[in-house]
Design a protein around this motif. Structure first.
Motif, mmCIF file in Angstrom:
data_model
loop_
_atom_site.group_PDB
_atom_site.id
_atom_site.type_symbol
_atom_site.label_atom_id
_atom_site.label_comp_id
_atom_site.label_asym_id
_atom_site.label_seq_id
_atom_site.Cartn_x
_atom_site.Cartn_y
_atom_site.Cartn_z
ATOM 1 N N ALA A 175 -6.384 13.705 -10.478
ATOM 2 C CA ALA A 175 -5.378 13.711 -9.604
ATOM 3 C C ALA A 175 -5.802 13.165 -8.290
ATOM 4 C CB ALA A 175 -5.003 15.120 -9.327
ATOM 5 N N VAL A 176 -4.796 12.592 -7.576
ATOM 6 C CA VAL A 176 -5.107 11.498 -6.634
ATOM 7 C C VAL A 176 -4.689 12.126 -5.120
ATOM 8 C CG1 VAL A 176 -5.224 9.492 -7.744
ATOM 9 C CG2 VAL A 176 -2.943 10.097 -6.771
ATOM 10 N N ASN A 177 -4.126 13.362 -5.142
ATOM 11 C CA ASN A 177 -3.437 14.041 -3.949
ATOM 12 C C ASN A 177 -4.418 15.640 -3.935
ATOM 13 O OD1 ASN A 177 -1.644 16.331 -2.726
ATOM 14 N ND2 ASN A 177 -1.010 14.313 -1.817
ATOM 15 N N SER A 178 -5.040 15.798 -2.681
ATOM 16 C CA SER A 178 -5.826 16.785 -2.594
ATOM 17 C C SER A 178 -4.916 18.146 -2.775
ATOM 18 C CB SER A 178 -6.414 16.662 -1.175
ATOM 19 O OG SER A 178 -5.385 16.748 0.045
ATOM 20 N N ARG A 179 -3.659 18.201 -2.165
ATOM 21 C CA ARG A 179 -3.051 19.372 -2.257
ATOM 22 C C ARG A 179 -2.771 19.850 -3.610
ATOM 23 N NH1 ARG A 179 1.839 18.768 1.821
ATOM 24 N NH2 ARG A 179 2.425 20.859 1.028
ATOM 25 N N ILE A 180 -2.028 18.700 -4.523
ATOM 26 C CA ILE A 180 -1.850 19.001 -5.690
ATOM 27 C C ILE A 180 -3.007 19.321 -6.557
ATOM 28 C CG2 ILE A 180 -0.765 17.837 -7.955
ATOM 29 C CD1 ILE A 180 1.290 18.628 -5.549
ATOM 30 N N GLN A 214 4.757 6.298 -18.722
ATOM 31 C CA GLN A 214 5.124 6.254 -17.182
ATOM 32 C C GLN A 214 3.867 6.349 -16.637
ATOM 33 O OE1 GLN A 214 8.506 8.359 -16.219
ATOM 34 N NE2 GLN A 214 9.055 8.352 -18.431
ATOM 35 N N ASN A 215 2.695 6.486 -16.917
ATOM 36 C CA ASN A 215 1.544 6.854 -16.243
ATOM 37 C C ASN A 215 0.444 6.018 -16.700
ATOM 38 O OD1 ASN A 215 -0.365 8.071 -14.866
ATOM 39 N ND2 ASN A 215 0.005 10.138 -15.187
ATOM 40 N N ASN A 216 -0.068 5.132 -15.382
ATOM 41 C CA ASN A 216 -1.103 4.403 -16.041
ATOM 42 C C ASN A 216 -2.691 4.901 -15.399
ATOM 43 O OD1 ASN A 216 -1.437 4.233 -12.953
ATOM 44 N ND2 ASN A 216 -0.273 2.031 -12.794
ATOM 45 N N LEU A 217 -2.539 6.119 -15.050
ATOM 46 C CA LEU A 217 -3.595 6.895 -14.939
ATOM 47 C C LEU A 217 -4.402 7.427 -16.118
ATOM 48 C CD1 LEU A 217 -2.544 8.979 -11.840
ATOM 49 C CD2 LEU A 217 -3.829 7.025 -11.741
ATOM 50 N N VAL A 218 -3.669 7.267 -17.269
ATOM 51 C CA VAL A 218 -4.294 7.895 -18.733
ATOM 52 C C VAL A 218 -5.400 6.862 -18.836
ATOM 53 C CG1 VAL A 218 -4.006 8.376 -20.934
ATOM 54 C CG2 VAL A 218 -1.871 8.784 -19.257
ATOM 55 N N ASP A 219 -6.812 7.388 -18.721
ATOM 56 C CA ASP A 219 -7.863 6.450 -19.351
ATOM 57 C C ASP A 219 -8.148 6.694 -20.768
ATOM 58 O OD1 ASP A 219 -8.966 8.917 -19.209
ATOM 59 O OD2 ASP A 219 -10.116 8.517 -17.509
ATOM 60 N N ALA A 220 -9.364 6.060 -21.282
ATOM 61 C CA ALA A 220 -9.709 6.132 -22.687
ATOM 62 C C ALA A 220 -10.348 7.608 -23.029
ATOM 63 C CB ALA A 220 -10.866 5.063 -22.921
ATOM 64 N N ALA A 237 0.672 -1.030 0.018
ATOM 65 C CA ALA A 237 0.107 0.029 -0.024
ATOM 66 C C ALA A 237 0.510 1.296 0.024
ATOM 67 C CB ALA A 237 -1.036 -0.024 1.098
ATOM 68 N N LYS A 238 1.948 1.239 0.809
ATOM 69 C CA LYS A 238 2.863 2.537 0.699
ATOM 70 C C LYS A 238 3.693 2.791 -0.627
ATOM 71 C CE LYS A 238 2.947 2.619 5.792
ATOM 72 N NZ LYS A 238 2.462 3.909 6.171
ATOM 73 N N GLU A 252 4.195 5.504 -5.825
ATOM 74 C CA GLU A 252 4.148 5.264 -7.394
ATOM 75 C C GLU A 252 2.888 6.585 -7.758
ATOM 76 O OE1 GLU A 252 2.795 1.066 -8.238
ATOM 77 O OE2 GLU A 252 4.991 0.420 -7.558
ATOM 78 N N GLU A 253 2.001 6.462 -7.112
ATOM 79 C CA GLU A 253 0.888 7.351 -7.308
ATOM 80 C C GLU A 253 1.419 8.758 -7.438
ATOM 81 O OE1 GLU A 253 -2.209 7.014 -4.702
ATOM 82 O OE2 GLU A 253 -3.241 5.271 -5.662
ATOM 83 N N LEU A 254 2.161 9.237 -6.431
ATOM 84 C CA LEU A 254 2.792 10.654 -6.419
ATOM 85 C C LEU A 254 3.761 10.745 -7.610
ATOM 86 C CD1 LEU A 254 3.566 10.803 -2.487
ATOM 87 C CD2 LEU A 254 1.772 12.114 -3.805
#
Length: 423
Positions: free
Chosen positions: A148-153, A87-93, A13-14, A19-21
């Protein structure tokens, strides 16, 4: 095969958090490249409008220089895009489809530039073409912000989106004003467009200050109060209050363009400041997450070396019924008013859940702002389509209805969309 244990999954998890950051850092670098490209395409649009307004007599050389720079910017964009995709698996369709449209726009940019050079495109079509391309790039920034998965960013990206969008409307104002000065007279059609652009700028710059924080708000106020802004406001007043067909001095177009460009440059400096702040923030977050991972590994190794304890009661660890179930394994911060007798791994899991809870709660506020923006934009687009009105007029309807009914604009937007879905 090694048995899966709580120790292994808490470490995983950590690691995933890191990786997310790191992926978010790649996204931020890509947004930086998109912002630079938008800035330079805006300059080309302004030069192209002056070139067309003067029938090719002015800004030909400047336009050629800008086009050459923008061809280099396109290469940098493609390189940054490739890194983003690799390098980013957050890219969706959805994001990939938007990127496809942008690449198609690049492929057809040469033909657009050729049409401008030969004066085979009208001013409205020229500015609309550039606006469409820049708009697709800004939409890409919004989509990245939405993921984005981080609140501050995420909050910083939302501030950046509104700054870039407001800056785009300011760039369109420069282009429309330049054309009016270049043609030597004020046209009511373009004057009305100028007034709309002013309203749209104000709305996005207000949101930028809201999400950007006190330091950026202070810098924005100082920049907009500079002495050069007074001269710019004088020209703006001249264009927006002139009679239809009234003559203006062509030579004033140069100063108007320079004053608007200086204003855009100040916005660009704030954009760079915001991007740098995000890079620094992410570097700190990644380092903190890596240190946390290292400490967790040391902690688990230490507990593993201790003699195993024989469970004496059901409530020793997972089945400790003094821990409310909603606090035991969900992403809710545990009650700090009570201390629970917990074994090491349970304590570690509670700490992890609390960290995630804080991120989720902060992120929810930003996500809500993003979701509301989408709904308002949809309602605004529906009004524009149904009534054949402009974007500014549609927003005025939403705002005036909200004031009359003493409701929030988002509630009015949701009501409009709900009624339409029932038709």
């Amino acid at each position: 095969m090694k048995d899966i244990s709580p120790d292994h999954t808490i470490i995983l998890a950590k690691m995933r958090h890191i990786e997310e950051l790191e992926q978010l850092s790649i996204c931020t670098a890509f947004v930086d490249t998109i912002g630079l490209l938008i800035h330079q395409i805006q300059a080309e649009r302004g030069a192209s409008c002056l070139y067309l307004a003067s029938s090719g007599q002015r800004f030909g050389n400047e336009r050629s220089d800008i086009i050459e720079q923008n061809q280099d910017a396109e290469l940098k964009f493609r390189e940054a895009l490739q890194r983003h995709l690799d390098q980013n698996n957050l890219v969706d369709a959805k994001q990939l489809t938007l990127v496809s449209w942008i690449l198609l726009g690049f492929d057809q940019m040469t033909a657009l530039r050729h049409q401008i050079t030969l004066h085979k495109i009208s001013f409205p079509d020229c500015i609309a073409s550039f606006n469409r391309f820049i708009g697709s790039l800004i939409s890409l920034i919004f989509d990245i912000t939405d993921n984005a998965v981080n609140s501050r960013i995420s909050t910083s990206l939302l501030a950046l989106y509104n700054l870039v969008q407001g800056k785009e409307f300011a760039g369109q104002e420069r282009a429309v004003g330049s054309y009016m000065f270049g043609s030597g007279q004020v046209q009511q059609e373009h004057q009305q467009k100028l007034l709309e652009l002013i309203v749209l700028q104000d709305r996005h710059f207000e949101l930028f200050c809201q999400f950007g924080g006190k330091a950026l708000h202070k810098a924005w106020t100082a920049a907009m109060g500079a002495s050069t802004q007074h001269r710019y406001q004088q020209y703006r007043h001249k264009l927006t209050h002139a009679q239809d067909g009234q003559s203006v001095k062509i030579h004033d177009g140069y100063e108007w363009f320079e004053l608007c460009s200086q204003r855009l440059s100040e916005m660009w400096q704030m954009q760079c400041w915001l991007i740098k702040d995000m890079h620094d923030m992410l570097e700190t977050l990644i380092n903190d997450a890596k240190n946390d991972l290292a400490k967790t590994r040391q902690y688990l190794q230490k507990t593993q070396r201790q003699p195993a304890k024989q469970p004496t009661a059901l409530d020793s660890t997972f089945f400790n019924l003094s821990i409310p179930v909603e606090n035991a394994y969900t992403f809710l911060a545990h009650d700090k008013q009570h201390s629970y007798p917990m074994e090491s791994i349970v304590s570690l899991l509670q700490q992890q859940s609390q960290q995630i809870a804080e991120i989720e709660n902060e992120l929810a506020e930003t996500k809500q702002a993003l979701a509301e923006r989408k709904q308002i934009e949809r309602a605004k687009g529906l009004l524009m389509s149904q009534r054949g009105i402009s974007e500014v007029e549609a927003y005025k309807i939403l705002r005036s209805t909200a004031m009359e009914q003493n409701r929030k604009i988002i509630d009015v937007a949701n009501n409009i969309l709900a009624r339409h879905s029932l038709v």
